[in-house]
Design a protein around this motif. Sequence first.
Motif, short mmCIF file in Angstrom:
data_model
loop_
_atom_site.label_atom_id
_atom_site.label_comp_id
_atom_site.label_asym_id
_atom_site.label_seq_id
_atom_site.Cartn_x
_atom_site.Cartn_y
_atom_site.Cartn_z
N SER A 16 0.84 -1.20 0.00
CA SER A 16 0.00 0.00 0.00
C SER A 16 0.87 1.25 0.00
O SER A 16 2.07 1.19 0.29
CB SER A 16 -0.89 0.02 1.24
N GLY A 41 12.20 10.34 5.19
CA GLY A 41 11.73 8.98 5.47
C GLY A 41 10.27 8.79 5.12
O GLY A 41 9.73 7.69 5.24
N LYS A 44 9.48 9.95 -0.31
CA LYS A 44 9.36 10.88 -1.43
C LYS A 44 9.74 10.25 -2.75
O LYS A 44 9.12 10.53 -3.77
CB LYS A 44 10.23 12.12 -1.16
N SER A 45 10.76 9.40 -2.74
CA SER A 45 11.27 8.89 -4.02
C SER A 45 10.20 8.18 -4.83
O SER A 45 10.13 8.33 -6.05
CB SER A 45 12.43 7.92 -3.81
P1 ADP Z 1 12.49 10.27 1.74
O1 ADP Z 1 13.12 10.54 0.40
O2 ADP Z 1 11.16 10.94 1.90
O3 ADP Z 1 13.40 10.53 2.90
P2 ADP Z 1 12.53 7.57 0.85
O4 ADP Z 1 11.91 7.78 -0.47
O5 ADP Z 1 13.98 7.35 0.92
O6 ADP Z 1 12.14 8.75 1.83
O7 ADP Z 1 11.75 6.38 1.57
C1 ADP Z 1 12.09 5.96 2.87
C2 ADP Z 1 11.89 4.47 3.00
O8 ADP Z 1 10.52 4.14 3.00
C3 ADP Z 1 12.53 3.67 1.88
O9 ADP Z 1 13.19 2.57 2.43
C4 ADP Z 1 11.34 3.24 1.04
O10 ADP Z 1 11.58 2.02 0.37
C5 ADP Z 1 10.26 3.09 2.08
N1 ADP Z 1 8.90 3.29 1.51
C6 ADP Z 1 8.47 4.33 0.78
N2 ADP Z 1 7.19 4.18 0.43
C7 ADP Z 1 6.77 3.02 0.93
C8 ADP Z 1 5.52 2.28 0.91
N3 ADP Z 1 4.45 2.76 0.28
N4 ADP Z 1 5.48 1.11 1.56
C9 ADP Z 1 6.57 0.64 2.20
N5 ADP Z 1 7.76 1.26 2.26
C10 ADP Z 1 7.87 2.43 1.63
#
Ligand code: ADP
Length: 631
Positions: A16, A41, A44-45
């Motif tokens: 999800s 965390g 965003k990516s």
């Molecule tokens: P940000 O860039 O916002 O700091 P990231 O994109 O690096 O965050 O994501 C942080 C972590 O959360 C990563 O390990 C990613 O794989 C995980 N993540 C992101 N979206 C989901 C999701 N929908 N379900 C499970 N894990 C997720």
Amino acid sequence: MSQALEVLKEYWGFTSFRPLQEEIIEEVLAGNDVLALMPTGGGKSLTFQVPGLLMDGVCVVISPLIALIKDQVANLKERKIAAEYIVSGMDFREIDRILDNCIYGDTKFLYVSPERLKNELFIERFKQMKVALIAVDESHCISQWGYDFRPSYLQIADSRQYQPKASILALTASATPSVVDDIQKRLEFSKKNVLSTSFERENLHYIVIEDENKRQRVLRGVQTREGSGIIYVRSRKLTRELALWLKNNGISAAPYHAGLSPELKDKTQEEWKKEKVRIIVATNAFGMGIDKANVRTVIHYDIPDSIEAYFQEAGRAGRDGLRAYAVLVYNKGDVIALKERIERGYPEISVIKKVYSGIANYYQLAFGSGMEESFNFDIIAIAERINLTVLQVFNSIKILERTGYYHLSDSLHQPSKLKIKVNQAELYYFEVANSKHELLIKTLLRSYSGLFDSYVKINEYLIAKRTRVDVKELVKQLKYLDSIELIDYLPANDKPKITFLVERIPEEHLEISYESYGALKEQQLKRGESMIAFVNAEKCRNIQLLEYFGETSAEECGKCDVCLRKKRAEGNDLELENNLVAVLKKGERGLNEILAELPRIEEDKILEILRFMADEGLVNRSKEDKWKWVG
Ligand code: ADP
């Protein structure tokens, strides 16, 4: 099921979306410009990676952090998604191949640093691409009101004209209300469009401690809490000293800073990730792009320069959503030092001019030349030549970089790469005719796949071991094979580099505008003052932080140092605390012994009070895991 969810499941295996991810993705798929605010965390990516896969065309991702770029591209490649990056210091031929693949090939994601958008050759090829989306990471860097303004970001708006159909997704984890407005204006959003999650981190306990003896407090902070931690200190020297001191006090700790060799950096990071080292004592070079979810404690051994920086660093604790601590330990001297540091960060204009000319002379650049040229950068040698301190040179360069004169590469390790230039049949004939190279070629082919198609990272030490020659001899052989055009061998480069972005001009023409100097200095001082006000105010830390980022409806968290002190003053838990103190005054006790003597109280509650008393300097936890009254 939505297509986006299908993609999420297929490529990432997640079931999800996290809060707001889906809303952002919908906006992107609808072709709207959108600014997404999510805490570190938050995930965003995926908000550009998922729609990027669904859209027809390339998604260009702009990020200032080379480590993060490399990490994300490696991550996408692991999932069999066609992703590439271009960063400074890469070989021209390799860049050429990557750009070709974005125009004619199947590349879906192209990561670049913002400086690249100024490069004419890049622009020409960028125009030819079919770009569906431009994702701008760390988009607060475009705003002069932001704490990390980078002029190269201003280029992004210009590049929109070459791709009028592409929409923009701007991302940030840190933006005050004025920065939010500024980002949208500067990126020329067709209309205002912001999506944001709350910045509240419910699992994070913010603790601020003032004490002249910071070391003892830090020791107590890590002794009384479990799990992995990061301690942020101001200088490289302090990383070593504090790590050593912690080790002498029985805590597993290691130093980390940008000056360590790439091997040692990797090793330290790995050991910490695998929990062989518990605490990493680091400068702020550590953390960006490091994806460790179970950091239980982040300690600041000084006052950060801004709330934005503090919030980002503290936010590296508890990304798994479980209880975590952000502890800031400071003394009176740190408050004064913060102001001085900001002042020092802005040398006199005359000093900056001297540095500019001094550097150009050092590299023997004539007036009108030097544009786009890169040199190995040795700040100590330069400072000696110009007869200024390293700090003066460093701070001047930072301003010149911000003003758009230079780009300094971080000294991140660029591993060696290799590609075979001939086809399999030609290679075979060569081997037969040159048997002394046969072992090396066979070993390369056995050790790495894809050598015929693209540049593959290689490790000379490994190959040397496998072919039983020493590394120097191996490098010689590789260089020979390169010289006869059998292979393309790009040796590693881990030296910092300076790139001149404009040609040399006489120093009196140097433009250091009010915007890139005076205004920045004033804002920096203001941010420093906000940070000092944060540590001084007797107001819930959570509320203070959220208000700073424009959220006015936050409630008291009940777990920061201010809330805990307030609870105590109101007499909550007083009886329990008194009982606990009475037990400890009889002699030191392990947690189990305390629990046995106070059987009706939950373990969590007792630990909360013990930690609070430790932070207040009333109790200590020994190496033998005993709690001791020291108040
Ligand atoms: P940000 O860039 O916002 O700091 P990231 O994109 O690096 O965050 O994501 C942080 C972590 O959360 C990563 O390990 C990613 O794989 C995980 N993540 C992101 N979206 C989901 C999701 N929908 N379900 C499970 N894990 C997720």
